[in-house]
Scaffold this active site. Structure first.
Site, PDB file in Angstrom:
ATOM      1  N   HIS A  93     -24.242 -33.676 -42.146  1.00 42.05           N
ATOM      2  CA  HIS A  93     -23.722 -32.683 -41.430  1.00 42.05           C
ATOM      3  C   HIS A  93     -24.729 -31.492 -41.514  1.00 42.05           C
ATOM      4  O   HIS A  93     -24.168 -30.568 -42.512  1.00 42.05           O
ATOM      5  CB  HIS A  93     -22.319 -32.644 -41.261  1.00 42.05           C
ATOM      6  CG  HIS A  93     -21.706 -31.450 -40.208  1.00 42.05           C
ATOM      7  ND1 HIS A  93     -20.479 -31.763 -39.711  1.00 42.05           N
ATOM      8  CD2 HIS A  93     -22.430 -30.608 -39.752  1.00 42.05           C
ATOM      9  CE1 HIS A  93     -20.232 -30.829 -38.902  1.00 42.05           C
ATOM     10  NE2 HIS A  93     -21.235 -30.047 -38.716  1.00 42.05           N
TER      11      HIS A  93
ATOM     12  N   GLU B 231     -12.038 -29.120 -35.608  1.00 48.02           N
ATOM     13  CA  GLU B 231     -12.381 -27.924 -36.638  1.00 48.02           C
ATOM     14  C   GLU B 231     -11.657 -26.692 -36.123  1.00 48.02           C
ATOM     15  O   GLU B 231     -10.766 -26.366 -36.842  1.00 48.02           O
ATOM     16  CB  GLU B 231     -14.047 -27.731 -36.570  1.00 48.02           C
ATOM     17  CG  GLU B 231     -14.514 -26.278 -37.209  1.00 48.02           C
ATOM     18  CD  GLU B 231     -15.806 -25.943 -37.010  1.00 48.02           C
ATOM     19  OE1 GLU B 231     -16.341 -25.121 -37.687  1.00 48.02           O
ATOM     20  OE2 GLU B 231     -16.389 -26.313 -35.787  1.00 48.02           O
TER      21      GLU B 231
ATOM     22  N   ASP C 106     -23.644 -27.974 -43.287  1.00 49.31           N
ATOM     23  CA  ASP C 106     -23.225 -27.466 -41.914  1.00 49.31           C
ATOM     24  C   ASP C 106     -24.453 -26.519 -41.682  1.00 49.31           C
ATOM     25  O   ASP C 106     -25.336 -26.854 -41.082  1.00 49.31           O
ATOM     26  CB  ASP C 106     -21.881 -26.703 -42.016  1.00 49.31           C
ATOM     27  CG  ASP C 106     -21.600 -26.928 -40.379  1.00 49.31           C
ATOM     28  OD1 ASP C 106     -22.059 -27.052 -39.416  1.00 49.31           O
ATOM     29  OD2 ASP C 106     -20.383 -26.011 -40.309  1.00 49.31           O
ATOM     30  N   ASP C 107     -24.324 -25.078 -41.902  1.00 56.41           N
ATOM     31  CA  ASP C 107     -25.307 -24.107 -41.614  1.00 56.41           C
ATOM     32  C   ASP C 107     -25.302 -23.502 -42.949  1.00 56.41           C
ATOM     33  O   ASP C 107     -24.741 -22.343 -42.984  1.00 56.41           O
ATOM     34  CB  ASP C 107     -24.681 -23.442 -40.654  1.00 56.41           C
ATOM     35  CG  ASP C 107     -24.861 -24.094 -39.377  1.00 56.41           C
ATOM     36  OD1 ASP C 107     -25.707 -24.217 -38.673  1.00 56.41           O
ATOM     37  OD2 ASP C 107     -23.746 -24.425 -38.915  1.00 56.41           O
TER      38      ASP C 107
END
EC number: 3.5.4.2
Length: 337
Positions: free
Chosen positions: A14, A197, A275-276
């Site tokens: 992810h 989420e 994620d980021d």
């Protein structure tokens, strides 16, 4: 335990490649492409990474992506991420990219994909990191826009293993993209989707039942539905959880409240991901360390996150077996230390 975590082989499932754009590279690309950005330095830009929720992050995320214009830009972005992977002992990564973030501003789909793909090929050859590419639809845009993007994806089946669904979850349930995902599945693409989420547990159920996903991205709100948790355990449905992201976006107030270790111990196939990473303050090792600091685990539990990720990955069984052996060997070597 920190040294064990650092050396532990890891698999990331992810990761939004646009979310790995370091401020220094953003400034370099802005200069290269003659683009003005509203910050005087990389450090000032970093200070702006304070978010109240998903949307406040997305606003900055899309602004940052604006400096990405050429195939070389996307290559440089992806290569920098792979160098972080190497430093964190990530042996396999499955990266998301958001075609519409770029095509909506006039960048050709092939420009984006070719830059990313070329870097991943070099990553395999020079760094020994295997990879897959997943194209994500932006859920705040229309079904029609997603369908157009799918047509571009289908021209590149040799490079793209599957499709996903990301961006703002509120007001954009999985059902909105049912027909797009049906067409993707019929064409032989694998599917994943962000759910649970900011959105309710029902979004997780809908992603599994309507979109027929192979993995749920995030999924931490599954605990609101006991029957759903039981089903996740029974079906071994993987959740690609992003701990530091969840804290930064206020899904949980602090890591001590995060439910990832509780879910792991219940038998849910949870994995750790970044994620980021630039926006949320950490790559893979940082996420492992943060979770273990708040919820101390034994080595076998930490390794289970990687083993779950290997099982959930979109690679063939032979490579999965090789990677499992690598992790098990690492744990055995460090079990008495």
């Amino acid at each position: 335990m920190n040294a064990f975590i650092q050396g532990l082989p890891k698999v990331e499932l992810h990761l939004h490649i646009e979310g790995s754009l370091e401020p220094e590279l953003m400034f370099k690309l802005a200069k290269r492409n003659g683009i003005d950005i509203p910050y005087s330095s990389p450090s000032e830009l970093r200070e702006a990474y304070q978010f109240e929720d998903l949307q406040s992050f997305l606003d900055l995320y899309y602004q940052g992506a604006n400096v990405l214009r050429t195939e070389q830009d996307f290559y440089d972005l992806t290569w920098e991420y792979l160098e972080h992977c190497k430093a964190d002992n990530v042996i396999h990564t499955e990266i998301f990219f958001d075609p519409q973030t770029h095509t909506e501003r006039g960048i050709d789909f092939d420009t984006v994909l070719n830059g990313i793909s070329r870097a991943l090929t070099d990553g395999r050859e020079k760094l020994g990191i295997t990879s897959q590419i997943i194209a994500c639809f932006l859920r705040h845009l229309s079904e029609e826009s997603a369908m157009e993007t799918l047509q571009s994806v289908l021209k590149h089946r040799d490079k793209i293993i599957g499709v996903g669904l990301d961006s703002s979850e509120k007001g954009h349930p999985p059902a909105k993209f049912l027909r797009v995902f049906q067409q993707a599945k019929e064409a032989g693409l694998l599917t994943v989707a962000h759910a649970g989420e900011e959105g309710p547990a029902q979004n997780i159920t809908d992603a599994i039942e309507m979109l027929e996903v192979s993995r749920v991205d995030h999924g931490v709100r599954c605990v609101e539905d006991e029957a759903l948790v039981g089903s996740l355990i029974e079906t071994k449905m993987p959740l690609t959880v992003c701990p530091l992201s969840n804290i930064k976006l206020c899904v949980f107030d602090e890591m001590g409240q995060h439910n990832i270790v509780e879910l792991l111990r219940k038998g849910v196939a949870v994995t750790i991901n970044s994620d980021d990473p630039v926006y949320f303050g950490g790559y893979m090792t940082d996420n492992f360390l943060a979770v273990n600091q708040a919820h101390p685990m034994i080595k076998e539990e930490l390794a289970k996150f990687t083993l779950n990720a290997i099982d959930a990955s979109f690679i063939d069984n032979e490579l999965k077996a090789q990677y499992r052996h690598k992790v098990e060997q690492y744990v055995a070597q460090h079990s008495s230390m």
